[in-house]
Scaffold this active site. Sequence first.
Site, PDB file in Angstrom:
ATOM      1  N   PRO A   1      15.022 -12.146  65.410  1.00 32.49           N
ATOM      2  CG  PRO A   1      16.098 -14.198  65.228  1.00 32.49           C
ATOM      3  CD  PRO A   1      16.341 -12.726  65.144  1.00 32.49           C
TER       4      PRO A   1
ATOM      5  CE  LYS B   1       7.484  -8.097  66.377  1.00 30.32           C
ATOM      6  NZ  LYS B   1       7.499  -6.842  67.112  1.00 30.32           N
TER       7      LYS B   1
ATOM      8  CB  ILE C   1       1.994  -2.381  73.964  1.00 27.53           C
ATOM      9  CG1 ILE C   1       1.144  -1.502  73.034  1.00 27.53           C
ATOM     10  CG2 ILE C   1       1.131  -3.382  74.724  1.00 27.53           C
ATOM     11  CD1 ILE C   1       0.384  -2.252  71.968  1.00 27.53           C
TER      12      ILE C   1
ATOM     13  CB  VAL D   1      -1.244   2.712  64.074  1.00 26.84           C
ATOM     14  CG1 VAL D   1      -1.676   4.059  63.578  1.00 26.84           C
ATOM     15  CG2 VAL D   1      -0.076   2.883  65.014  1.00 26.84           C
TER      16      VAL D   1
ATOM     17  CB  ALA E   1       4.360  -5.040  66.163  1.00 34.27           C
TER      18      ALA E   1
ATOM     19  CB  ALA F   1      -1.905   3.642  78.383  1.00 31.12           C
TER      20      ALA F   1
ATOM     21  CG  LEU G   1       1.370   7.154  73.376  1.00 27.71           C
ATOM     22  CD1 LEU G   1       0.365   7.565  72.303  1.00 27.71           C
ATOM     23  CD2 LEU G   1       2.710   6.797  72.741  1.00 27.71           C
TER      24      LEU G   1
ATOM     25  CB  THR H   1       9.562  -1.123  73.422  1.00 24.84           C
ATOM     26  OG1 THR H   1       9.888   0.067  72.699  1.00 24.84           O
ATOM     27  CG2 THR H   1      10.575  -2.199  73.116  1.00 24.84           C
TER      28      THR H   1
ATOM     29  CB  SER I   1     -13.016  12.629  75.803  1.00 24.23           C
ATOM     30  OG  SER I   1     -13.602  13.333  74.752  1.00 24.23           O
TER      31      SER I   1
HETATM   32  C1  LIG Z   1       3.238   5.905  64.916  1.00 26.86           C
HETATM   33  C2  LIG Z   1       3.128   5.035  66.116  1.00 26.86           C
HETATM   34  C3  LIG Z   1       3.217   3.651  65.983  1.00 26.86           C
HETATM   35  C4  LIG Z   1       3.163   2.828  67.123  1.00 26.86           C
HETATM   36  N1  LIG Z   1       3.306   1.466  66.980  1.00 26.86           N
HETATM   37  C5  LIG Z   1       3.412   0.717  68.105  1.00 26.86           C
HETATM   38  C6  LIG Z   1       3.671  -0.678  68.030  1.00 26.86           C
HETATM   39  O1  LIG Z   1       3.754  -1.261  66.960  1.00 26.86           O
HETATM   40  N2  LIG Z   1       3.783  -1.358  69.196  1.00 26.86           N
HETATM   41  C7  LIG Z   1       3.688  -0.767  70.417  1.00 26.86           C
HETATM   42  O2  LIG Z   1       3.842  -1.423  71.443  1.00 26.86           O
HETATM   43  N3  LIG Z   1       3.389   0.536  70.505  1.00 26.86           N
HETATM   44  C8  LIG Z   1       3.270   1.285  69.400  1.00 26.86           C
HETATM   45  N4  LIG Z   1       3.001   2.609  69.507  1.00 26.86           N
HETATM   46  C9  LIG Z   1       2.703   3.173  70.820  1.00 26.86           C
HETATM   47  C10 LIG Z   1       1.244   2.868  71.138  1.00 26.86           C
HETATM   48  O3  LIG Z   1       0.412   3.392  70.138  1.00 26.86           O
HETATM   49  C11 LIG Z   1       0.866   3.423  72.471  1.00 26.86           C
HETATM   50  O4  LIG Z   1       1.751   3.003  73.445  1.00 26.86           O
HETATM   51  C12 LIG Z   1      -0.512   2.937  72.872  1.00 26.86           C
HETATM   52  O5  LIG Z   1      -1.427   3.080  71.841  1.00 26.86           O
HETATM   53  C13 LIG Z   1      -0.965   3.640  74.079  1.00 26.86           C
HETATM   54  O6  LIG Z   1      -1.490   4.887  73.808  1.00 26.86           O
HETATM   55  P1  LIG Z   1      -2.115   5.662  75.038  1.00 26.86           P
HETATM   56  O7  LIG Z   1      -3.213   4.847  75.602  1.00 26.86           O
HETATM   57  O8  LIG Z   1      -1.009   6.067  75.947  1.00 26.86           O
HETATM   58  O9  LIG Z   1      -2.664   7.013  74.379  1.00 26.86           O
HETATM   59  P2  LIG Z   1      -3.870   7.270  73.377  1.00 26.86           P
HETATM   60  O10 LIG Z   1      -4.124   6.127  72.491  1.00 26.86           O
HETATM   61  O11 LIG Z   1      -3.567   8.586  72.735  1.00 26.86           O
HETATM   62  O12 LIG Z   1      -5.152   7.449  74.313  1.00 26.86           O
HETATM   63  C14 LIG Z   1      -5.374   8.654  75.013  1.00 26.86           C
HETATM   64  C15 LIG Z   1      -6.721   8.605  75.703  1.00 26.86           C
HETATM   65  O13 LIG Z   1      -6.837   9.745  76.534  1.00 26.86           O
HETATM   66  C16 LIG Z   1      -8.132  10.302  76.380  1.00 26.86           C
HETATM   67  N5  LIG Z   1      -8.058  11.741  76.653  1.00 26.86           N
HETATM   68  C17 LIG Z   1      -7.098  12.609  76.274  1.00 26.86           C
HETATM   69  N6  LIG Z   1      -7.402  13.854  76.685  1.00 26.86           N
HETATM   70  C18 LIG Z   1      -8.581  13.767  77.347  1.00 26.86           C
HETATM   71  C19 LIG Z   1      -9.433  14.708  78.002  1.00 26.86           C
HETATM   72  N7  LIG Z   1      -9.148  16.020  78.038  1.00 26.86           N
HETATM   73  N8  LIG Z   1     -10.549  14.245  78.579  1.00 26.86           N
HETATM   74  C20 LIG Z   1     -10.865  12.928  78.550  1.00 26.86           C
HETATM   75  N9  LIG Z   1     -10.117  12.002  77.939  1.00 26.86           N
HETATM   76  C21 LIG Z   1      -8.995  12.422  77.344  1.00 26.86           C
HETATM   77  C22 LIG Z   1      -8.510   9.994  74.939  1.00 26.86           C
HETATM   78  O14 LIG Z   1      -9.907  10.001  74.769  1.00 26.86           O
HETATM   79  C23 LIG Z   1      -7.932   8.602  74.785  1.00 26.86           C
HETATM   80  O15 LIG Z   1      -8.874   7.659  75.226  1.00 26.86           O
HETATM   81  C24 LIG Z   1       3.008   3.425  68.387  1.00 26.86           C
HETATM   82  C25 LIG Z   1       2.882   4.810  68.507  1.00 26.86           C
HETATM   83  C26 LIG Z   1       2.945   5.608  67.399  1.00 26.86           C
HETATM   84  C27 LIG Z   1       2.831   7.094  67.558  1.00 26.86           C
END
Ligand SMILES: Cc1cc2nc3c(=O)[nH]c(=O)nc-3n(C[C@H](O)[C@H](O)[C@H](O)COP(=O)(O)OP(=O)(O)OC[C@H]3O[C@@H](n4cnc5c(N)ncnc54)[C@H](O)[C@@H]3O)c2cc1C
Length: 508
Positions: free
Chosen positions: A97, A79, A348, A48, A51, A17, A335, A346, A40
Amino acid sequence: MNGEPIRQIVIVGGGTAGWMSAAALSKLVPAGVAVTLVESDAIGTVGVGEATIPPIRNFNGLLGIDEADFLRATKGSIKLGIEFVDWTREGHRYSHPFGEFGFDIEGVKFHHYWRKLVESGQASGIEDYNLCAVAMRQNRYTPPVADPGDARSRLNYAYHFDAGLYARYLRAYAEARGVKRVEGKILDVALNGETGFIESVALEGDRHVTGDLWLDCSGFRGLLIAGALKTGWESWKHWLQCDSAMAVPCAASGAEITPYTRSTAHEAGWQWRIPLQHRIGNGYVYSSADITDDAARETLLSNLDGEPLRDPFIIRFEAGRRSEIWAKNCVSLGLASGFIEPLESTSIHFIQTGVSKLLALFPDRGFSPVERDEYNRLSILQLEQVRDFVILHYHANQRRTGDLWRRTREMAIPETLQRKLDLFRGHGRFFRYEDELFAESSWVAVMLGQEVTPQGWDRLADALDPADIANKLDRIRAAFARATQAMPAHHLWLAQHAAATPDMKVPA
Ligand SMILES: Cc1cc2nc3c(=O)[nH]c(=O)nc-3n(C[C@H](O)[C@H](O)[C@H](O)COP(=O)(O)OP(=O)(O)OC[C@H]3O[C@@H](n4cnc5c(N)ncnc54)[C@H](O)[C@@H]3O)c2cc1C
């Protein structure tokens, strides 16, 4: 209300994100807006093996990213859809599909003609009339073409990729365009005493970062949106009951790479299989009320294609959303904003549309509630529509094993989904409301796949001569079979156009 323009945007978090937002917002840097990303290294990201769905191509396209370069850098693959194994009932499989089914005839959707001909035994399974589904069965791929007279124009595709590598790729893109990265753990968030707006964050080492507009990309913890601004949470766990995932990458067992995600239902949830160029990503998404973590680990490990490449790791979550996705001067993305399990890949996409909406409703320092409210309305609507689509997969099941499946079959579902199911069960009707993400063909694929069979069809489909329709359907099926036969195997296409490593040569 007009205010001073935004001068400083601060993105908190450097997962998918954070870096997707940074890459998109880097376009504002030449317009005099400073973009800073704080992350951080001590706090990991969720990424992970992931897709996506087809609109990701628009996002990459807007950034001007070259597809082959991107696939190489993220060790990605193509895909064409998702194969669902044992979802409808044990021993059954169907696919969702990406491409559309057949062609509309006289303005009537293809599935109505198909339904009518099934009744008289003149049509085969619906997937024979979808080019992506046919290509999925044979592990083949070729890029779509623009000419509508060519069967290959019916292809549509997305990617599988390593999310960590994608974030790294976008980081290089964003930093090259002036985004500043600050490394360090955020310890405290300072709010304005009068307005409650975020003013600054305090980092370890007695450092501070200030900003006008804040993007909370801090993951499940929602450091700003929930931690500092105390925005509430609407839980959907009564509908989407899985709350855990056990993930592990494994080695591939052969050269072939399936151009689709596989989702296999198990007793307490489902297992994903996402093939990349160098490994396969796997995970068991399960309900902790129905199975222990040890049993989930065992199920996962006994359903891998090859050797696990590390110890399985657990991720806990809850389906739901923030009550406000944009609150005060903070927009949450990824997230931090909410979560629907990855069944239809969905999350991403929500990041992508979140950034697009933010750019379309970009505020000034007056932070008019009009823009904020519209952002929240659109975001919540989209989340709820996708939530309903995912619930459908659980609700319309006839599985015999597993309490989760009985509960989800018997549960009361959202009224919005019930209406869609009733309309489809009657005459195969479907309406796409307010730009909803999944198009009719996706709903049709999953409804029919889960054996929600319409009793009838659109009366307009009776206006054509049945022999004529049968002939058209035969020709479509034959054209798709021929087009697929002419496609290269997916792994050969990848090796030729986007091989991740120099040693990945085209086999003779
Ligand atoms: C089991 C699972 C499977 C998934 N599979 C898919 C998929 O196939 N397709 C899809 O579209 N999405 C999928 N997702 C969702 C996808 O993983 C997320 O949408 C995507 O990775 C975005 O994550 P994020 O950047 O929001 O959070 P994160 O990846 O958790 O990143 C959080 C960031 O915040 C930083 N941070 C947090 N606290 C602090 C702090 N106190 N100080 C400084 N920095 C901090 C961390 O260092 C990190 O860089 C899946 C999720 C899960 C749980």
